[in-house]
Design a protein around this motif. Sequence first.
Motif, PDB file in Angstrom:
ATOM      1  N   GLY A   5       0.814  -1.214   0.000  1.00 25.02           N
ATOM      2  CA  GLY A   5       0.000   0.000   0.000  1.00 25.02           C
ATOM      3  C   GLY A   5       0.843   1.257   0.000  1.00 25.02           C
ATOM      4  O   GLY A   5       0.562   2.223  -0.733  1.00 25.02           O
ATOM      5  N   THR A   6       1.906   1.261   0.789  1.00 19.57           N
ATOM      6  CA  THR A   6       2.805   2.419   0.858  1.00 19.57           C
ATOM      7  C   THR A   6       3.512   2.647  -0.469  1.00 19.57           C
ATOM      8  O   THR A   6       3.634   3.791  -0.939  1.00 19.57           O
ATOM      9  CB  THR A   6       3.849   2.204   1.972  1.00 19.57           C
ATOM     10  N   ASN A   9       1.121   4.081  -2.976  1.00 23.07           N
ATOM     11  CA  ASN A   9       0.891   5.480  -2.629  1.00 23.07           C
ATOM     12  C   ASN A   9       2.022   6.354  -3.166  1.00 23.07           C
ATOM     13  O   ASN A   9       1.784   7.385  -3.826  1.00 23.07           O
ATOM     14  CB  ASN A   9       0.793   5.607  -1.109  1.00 23.07           C
ATOM     15  N   SER A 125      -2.280  -1.960   6.832  1.00 21.34           N
ATOM     16  CA  SER A 125      -1.347  -2.720   5.999  1.00 21.34           C
ATOM     17  C   SER A 125      -0.511  -3.667   6.851  1.00 21.34           C
ATOM     18  O   SER A 125      -0.285  -4.823   6.481  1.00 21.34           O
ATOM     19  CB  SER A 125      -0.426  -1.775   5.223  1.00 21.34           C
ATOM     20  N   ASN A 129      -2.701  -6.762   6.569  1.00 23.21           N
ATOM     21  CA  ASN A 129      -2.306  -6.861   5.165  1.00 23.21           C
ATOM     22  C   ASN A 129      -3.401  -6.323   4.242  1.00 23.21           C
ATOM     23  O   ASN A 129      -3.583  -6.790   3.123  1.00 23.21           O
ATOM     24  CB  ASN A 129      -1.977  -8.312   4.798  1.00 23.21           C
ATOM     25  N   ASP A 130      -4.128  -5.320   4.743  1.00 26.80           N
ATOM     26  CA  ASP A 130      -5.218  -4.683   4.001  1.00 26.80           C
ATOM     27  C   ASP A 130      -4.718  -3.323   3.516  1.00 26.80           C
ATOM     28  O   ASP A 130      -4.484  -2.412   4.315  1.00 26.80           O
ATOM     29  CB  ASP A 130      -6.438  -4.513   4.913  1.00 26.80           C
ATOM     30  N   HIS A 131      -4.565  -3.185   2.206  1.00 34.50           N
ATOM     31  CA  HIS A 131      -3.965  -1.975   1.637  1.00 34.50           C
ATOM     32  C   HIS A 131      -4.988  -1.029   1.015  1.00 34.50           C
ATOM     33  O   HIS A 131      -4.603  -0.045   0.384  1.00 34.50           O
ATOM     34  CB  HIS A 131      -2.928  -2.370   0.575  1.00 34.50           C
ATOM     35  N   LEU A 134      -4.735   2.790   2.002  1.00 36.72           N
ATOM     36  CA  LEU A 134      -3.556   3.476   1.456  1.00 36.72           C
ATOM     37  C   LEU A 134      -3.650   3.638  -0.053  1.00 36.72           C
ATOM     38  O   LEU A 134      -3.143   4.614  -0.615  1.00 36.72           O
ATOM     39  CB  LEU A 134      -2.274   2.717   1.822  1.00 36.72           C
ATOM     40  N   ALA A 171       3.873   0.641   9.084  1.00 30.34           N
ATOM     41  CA  ALA A 171       3.387  -0.664   8.609  1.00 30.34           C
ATOM     42  C   ALA A 171       4.279  -1.799   9.107  1.00 30.34           C
ATOM     43  O   ALA A 171       3.787  -2.850   9.559  1.00 30.34           O
ATOM     44  CB  ALA A 171       3.315  -0.668   7.084  1.00 30.34           C
TER      45      ALA A 171
END
Length: 244
Positions: A5-6, A9, A125, A129-131, A134, A171
């Motif tokens: 996710g990061t 982003n 995240s 582990n849910d992105h 983000l 994270a």
Amino acid sequence: MVLLGTLINALLIIVGTIIGRLLKNIPENMKQTVMYAIGLAVTVIGLQMGFESGQFLIVIISLVVGAVIGEWIDLDHQLNRFGHWLESKVGKNKKGENISIAQGFVSATLIFVIGSMAVIGALDSGLRNDHDLLIVKGLIDGFTSIILATTLGIGVLLSAVPVILYQGTIALFATQISRVIPQEALALYIQEMTATGGIMIVAIGLNMIGLTKIRVANLLPGILVVAIVMAIAYYFHLVPLPSE
């Protein structure tokens, strides 16, 4: 992958900046008006964030102490030196562009990093582990970077680095953070950190309009001061919990 996710982003910020720079060749009067429009919008966003505070005295203390620390180490000057060094490597701004790389970098970093979505999204995240959050934030930041890059320049792209460092660290250490910091304390910190950062974003907006010349970078230590003040206030029961 915890950092997915990061990384998305940050990538969207980079892509948005590149698109924004491709759209930079617009008339100077139009660019100035767009800058004012962005400045007004950023100011309103900052005000909305500032009003989230439940303990505004903490915001004031954090900003004042942070400003003293920032002026003492002259963080604004250090960032501008870094920006000038980058300009010497990648080339000066074209004639007529008086926005430094450092200004674009600092302004975009504050807008992209400050706020609850960065913290909560990074925790999601790391813990689940849910992105999704983000990625949504990345889409918003990507569109914002298009607008910012047309007026603030290539420095906006560099804000992807602190986004990776800040959100990535949260994270990676999300499990440890959840064990060490109670949920109520974390909620209080996010609330007051968002409000404190909101005031800084108001300063950015006013600078973009040209009403002020606030050295916003020298206020950045206030974010760390918020964490210290909130830790003391929480553990000594000096502030009510969000559920109270």
